[in-house]
Design a protein around this motif. Structure first.
Motif, mmCIF file in Angstrom:
data_model
loop_
_atom_site.group_PDB
_atom_site.id
_atom_site.type_symbol
_atom_site.label_atom_id
_atom_site.label_comp_id
_atom_site.label_asym_id
_atom_site.label_seq_id
_atom_site.Cartn_x
_atom_site.Cartn_y
_atom_site.Cartn_z
ATOM 1 N N ILE A 81 11.564 -2.605 3.620
ATOM 2 C CA ILE A 81 12.075 -4.269 3.616
ATOM 3 C C ILE A 81 11.803 -4.807 2.246
ATOM 4 N N VAL A 82 10.335 -4.138 1.690
ATOM 5 C CA VAL A 82 9.729 -5.231 0.994
ATOM 6 C C VAL A 82 10.355 -5.278 -0.665
ATOM 7 N N LYS A 83 10.367 -3.267 -0.302
ATOM 8 C CA LYS A 83 11.511 -2.550 -1.758
ATOM 9 C C LYS A 83 12.521 -3.229 -2.087
ATOM 10 N N GLY A 84 13.383 -3.608 -0.271
ATOM 11 C CA GLY A 84 14.630 -4.509 -0.343
ATOM 12 C C GLY A 84 14.481 -5.623 -1.289
ATOM 13 N N VAL A 85 13.455 -6.561 -0.925
ATOM 14 C CA VAL A 85 13.586 -7.968 -0.669
ATOM 15 C C VAL A 85 12.763 -7.818 -1.941
ATOM 16 N N GLY A 86 12.022 -7.505 -2.261
ATOM 17 C CA GLY A 86 11.641 -7.560 -3.819
ATOM 18 C C GLY A 86 9.493 -8.251 -3.461
ATOM 19 N N SER A 87 9.833 -8.879 -2.900
ATOM 20 C CA SER A 87 8.405 -9.714 -2.731
ATOM 21 C C SER A 87 7.381 -10.334 -1.425
ATOM 22 N N GLY A 233 -13.099 -1.571 -2.419
ATOM 23 C CA GLY A 233 -12.739 -2.973 -2.019
ATOM 24 C C GLY A 233 -11.483 -4.273 -1.695
ATOM 25 N N LYS A 234 -11.834 -3.869 -3.554
ATOM 26 C CA LYS A 234 -10.054 -5.486 -3.673
ATOM 27 C C LYS A 234 -8.961 -5.372 -2.823
ATOM 28 N N SER A 235 -8.995 -6.974 -2.609
ATOM 29 C CA SER A 235 -7.496 -7.139 -1.811
ATOM 30 C C SER A 235 -6.725 -6.807 -2.280
ATOM 31 N N HIS A 236 -5.195 -6.355 -2.327
ATOM 32 C CA HIS A 236 -4.291 -6.179 -3.062
ATOM 33 C C HIS A 236 -3.329 -7.282 -2.601
ATOM 34 N N PHE A 237 -3.577 -7.717 -1.599
ATOM 35 C CA PHE A 237 -2.365 -9.269 -1.233
ATOM 36 C C PHE A 237 -2.657 -10.162 -1.973
ATOM 37 N N PRO A 238 -1.220 -10.708 -2.433
ATOM 38 C CA PRO A 238 -0.761 -11.042 -3.739
ATOM 39 C C PRO A 238 -1.158 -12.613 -3.881
ATOM 40 N N THR A 239 -1.397 -12.504 -4.948
ATOM 41 C CA THR A 239 -1.816 -14.239 -4.656
ATOM 42 C C THR A 239 -0.729 -15.324 -4.563
ATOM 43 N N ARG A 240 -1.328 -16.335 -5.014
ATOM 44 C CA ARG A 240 0.318 -17.298 -4.310
ATOM 45 C C ARG A 240 1.488 -17.581 -5.618
ATOM 46 N N VAL A 311 -2.703 -1.595 0.401
ATOM 47 C CA VAL A 311 -2.119 -0.697 -0.892
ATOM 48 C C VAL A 311 -1.538 -1.909 -1.788
ATOM 49 N N PRO A 312 -1.569 -1.642 -2.872
ATOM 50 C CA PRO A 312 -1.486 -2.012 -4.131
ATOM 51 C C PRO A 312 -0.039 -1.511 -3.801
ATOM 52 N N LEU A 313 0.859 -2.915 -4.039
ATOM 53 C CA LEU A 313 2.269 -4.075 -4.014
ATOM 54 C C LEU A 313 3.161 -2.380 -4.166
ATOM 55 N N GLU A 314 3.047 -1.740 -5.710
ATOM 56 C CA GLU A 314 4.356 -0.216 -6.170
ATOM 57 C C GLU A 314 3.525 0.487 -5.222
ATOM 58 N N GLU A 315 2.476 0.790 -4.659
ATOM 59 C CA GLU A 315 2.902 1.927 -3.873
ATOM 60 C C GLU A 315 3.344 1.583 -2.552
ATOM 61 N N VAL A 316 3.581 0.471 -2.364
ATOM 62 C CA VAL A 316 3.932 -0.279 -1.120
ATOM 63 C C VAL A 316 5.886 0.595 -1.162
ATOM 64 N N ALA A 324 2.119 3.456 6.811
ATOM 65 C CA ALA A 324 1.158 3.397 7.686
ATOM 66 C C ALA A 324 0.060 4.978 6.954
ATOM 67 N N ALA A 325 0.520 5.500 6.664
ATOM 68 C CA ALA A 325 -0.110 7.073 6.062
ATOM 69 C C ALA A 325 -0.649 6.839 4.604
ATOM 70 N N LEU A 326 -0.156 5.679 4.288
ATOM 71 C CA LEU A 326 -1.306 5.768 2.124
ATOM 72 C C LEU A 326 -2.070 4.907 3.150
ATOM 73 N N PHE A 327 -2.059 3.447 4.149
ATOM 74 C CA PHE A 327 -2.894 2.945 4.102
ATOM 75 C C PHE A 327 -4.250 3.222 4.925
ATOM 76 N N PHE A 328 -3.661 4.076 6.257
ATOM 77 C CA PHE A 328 -5.083 4.966 5.918
ATOM 78 C C PHE A 328 -6.267 5.853 5.236
ATOM 79 N N GLU A 329 -5.166 6.469 4.849
ATOM 80 C CA GLU A 329 -5.927 7.450 4.018
ATOM 81 C C GLU A 329 -6.448 6.333 2.458
#
Length: 532
Positions: A81-87, A233-240, A311-316, A324-329
């Motif tokens: 989904i995020v690959k399709g919509v872009g953000s 341990g850095k958060s990869h959630f995008p900033t505003r 998980v970094p956005l590009e990897e997502v 989910a596998a990348l998340f667990f790893e």
């Protein structure tokens, strides 16, 4: 309409010919319909108990729903989904919108299910609402159930996660072999060992719920307390400022992504399909469905946030169905995170429910060999209906390239589903006007029903608004899924016309329903030829 039909259906006194029927009274509906049962459409407003009895309790009904809802979708679709919509921003917004639309659809299903307390779901509702042209609604549901009633997507996710866990190259042959093996095993267990199948399904359902809750806390723990790998341990959630970066607002792209979200919410009306077997069906239907919706909304939003945090956005975006596998790893390292937990995801996909709708379709004579497919013999289980379910699932796994089939399946399933959603929602409004005599233990908000009608129309039109490049992953034309879905609808219409109108008119007969009871007590309708 006859004088009898003009009376309120659920407040009539019981006539001598109906002595074996017990009418629904409030929420207490542990009632049965005995040998006096007919397959008349008007009898759909009466409760009915199958030969196996009312064996589904509240906990079993909840697991029946939640294990269908929380299937492969949340473990496989967020990256696509995020690959399709872009953000990330639009991706999360679509999950919220999808939950609202799912709630509107659930409200429609609840009003229908409480008003017509019979197994069969949409088939019963459409038959009751759209009686002319005769047999059209039943034929369309039968076509949809046979051609698109597959569970291939869960089998594909099972195969991908199993191969990933054992670090085996996921060749096309291995993916298909594992997926077909799972499909075959599930069909045998549910079709031959009914009680064992229910126990296994309940067990895997609870594992699935526990796994989702574990994932939420694992994501929070990994970011807040652990320092692992180069990210520290850095958060990869995008900033505003980056939350809406690279967003594609094309309605065609948004609609195809919404179909994937809908898939993750599919199954909220799963109890409707087996309502004959549920104890206190009306009361259970209302409480179980609403509880499952709230559960799914909360866990889906939290899981998506956990994915984007860890998980970094590009990897997502490049994860395909393995997010989910990348998340667990990333949370637990290459051993536990890459082996044990992906296997748990694979098992959760295996725990999805096999549909019983095909047995109800067969039960009313709209498939070849209907008596055989409708019977619960020889194992007191719906083996015939599961076999009908098995065949298209096998074909959709075996024929297309498995690397591209997952997203395509979700879109092809979703598009014709909007036609039926439109028909049931509009039909509910029509019934309120035409049949105010019907008892409605639950009544959906009119705003929700109207919103569902509008959204269905918008989603049906969406594929014809082209994206920027006019293509999708794999070079597939952006509207291919819509044309496949339309083809299924057209095929159903042609099948009905040839079977019901053309051939009978040519040979000088008409089709009528003849009710009979099989040796195992199952009531079926056989379509017989009557000379005109």
């Amino acid at each position: 309409m006859s004088l009898e039909e003009q009376e309120p259906l659920l407040s009539r006194s019981v006539s001598p010919t109906d002595s074996n029927k017990t009418l629904l009274s409030g929420d207490e509906s542990n009632t049965t319909v005995g040998e006096g049962t007919t397959r008349s459409i008007e009898d759909d407003v009466l409760p009915e108990t199958p030969t196996v009895g009312r064996t589904i309790t509240w906990p079993s009904a909840y697991i029946l729903v939640i294990s269908r809802v929380i299937g492969s979708g949340i473990f496989a679709t967020p990256g696509v989904i995020v690959k399709g919509v872009g953000s990330v921003g639009l991706s999360l917004l679509l999950w919220v919108i999808g939950a609202i639309i799912a709630a509107c659809g659930l409200a429609v299903g609840l009003e229908y299910g409480c008003m017509l307390p019979r197994s069969g779901g949409e088939k019963v509702y459409l038959e009751f609402t759209y009686r002319k042209p005769r047999f059209l609604a039943s034929t369309m549901v039968a076509t949809q159930a046979v051609l698109l009633g597959f569970t291939a997507s869960n089998c594909i996710v099972f195969a991908q996660y199993t191969l990933y866990a054992f670090d085996i190259e996921a060749t096309d042959f291995l993916r298909k072999s594992l997926a077909v093996g799972l499909l075959t095993a599930i069909t045998i267990v549910h079709g031959c060992f009914r009680t064992t199948g229910i126990r296994i399904q309940n067990f895997l359902g609870w594992i699935k719920v526990a796994l989702v809750v574990f994932m939420i806390f694992a994501g929070l723990f990994a970011v807040a307390f652990r320092s692992q790998g180069e990210d520290g341990g850095k958060s990869h959630f995008p900033t505003r400022s980056d939350l809406w970066k690279d967003t594609d607002w094309s309605w065609g792209i948004i609609s195809s992504s919404l179909f994937k979200v809908f898939y993750s919410f599919a199954g909220l009306n799963n109890v409707n399909n087996v309502l004959n077997e549920v104890r206190n069906p009306v009361r259970t239907l209302k409480s179980v469905s609403i509880t499952a919706l709230v559960t799914a909304c909360i866990v889906y939003l939290l899981i998506n946030v956990a994915y984007f945090t860890v998980v970094p956005l590009e990897e997502v975006k490049n994860s395909g169905e393995l997010i989910a596998a990348l998340f667990f790893e990333r949370c637990f390292g290459p051993r536990v995170g890459k082996t044990f937990l992906p296997l748990a995801v694979a098992l959760s996909g295996a725990g999805n429910v096999m549909a019983r709708l095909n047995q109800e379709v067969a039960r009313q004579g709209f498939l070849p060999f209907s008596k055989l497919l409708a019977s619960s013999r020889p194992f007191n289980a719906p083996l015939g209906g599961l076999i009908v379910h098995y065949i298209p699932s096998l074909l959709v796994i075996a024929l297309p390239p498995s690397s591209e089939v997952y997203s395509f399946i979700l879109e092809v399933e979703g598009y014709p589903g909007q036609v039926f959603a439109l028909a049931t929602s509009a039909g509910l409004l029509w019934l309120r006007y035409k049949r105010p005599d019907l008892k409605r233990p639950f009544k959906a908000w009119s705003v929700a029903v109207i919103l569902r009608v509008i959204l269905s129309l918008a989603l049906l039109a969406a594929p014809f608004f082209p994206p920027k490049d006019g293509q999708k992953k794999g070079g597939i034309w952006y509207a291919t899924y819509a044309f496949v879905g339309i083809s299924v609808i057209i095929f159903g219409l042609l099948y009905w016309y040839v079977w019901i109108r053309l051939i009978p008119g040519w040979k000088g007969y008409r089709l009528e329903e003849e009710t009979s009871i099989l040796d195992d007590g199952t009531t079926v309708s056989t379509l017989v030829h009557v000379t005109t």
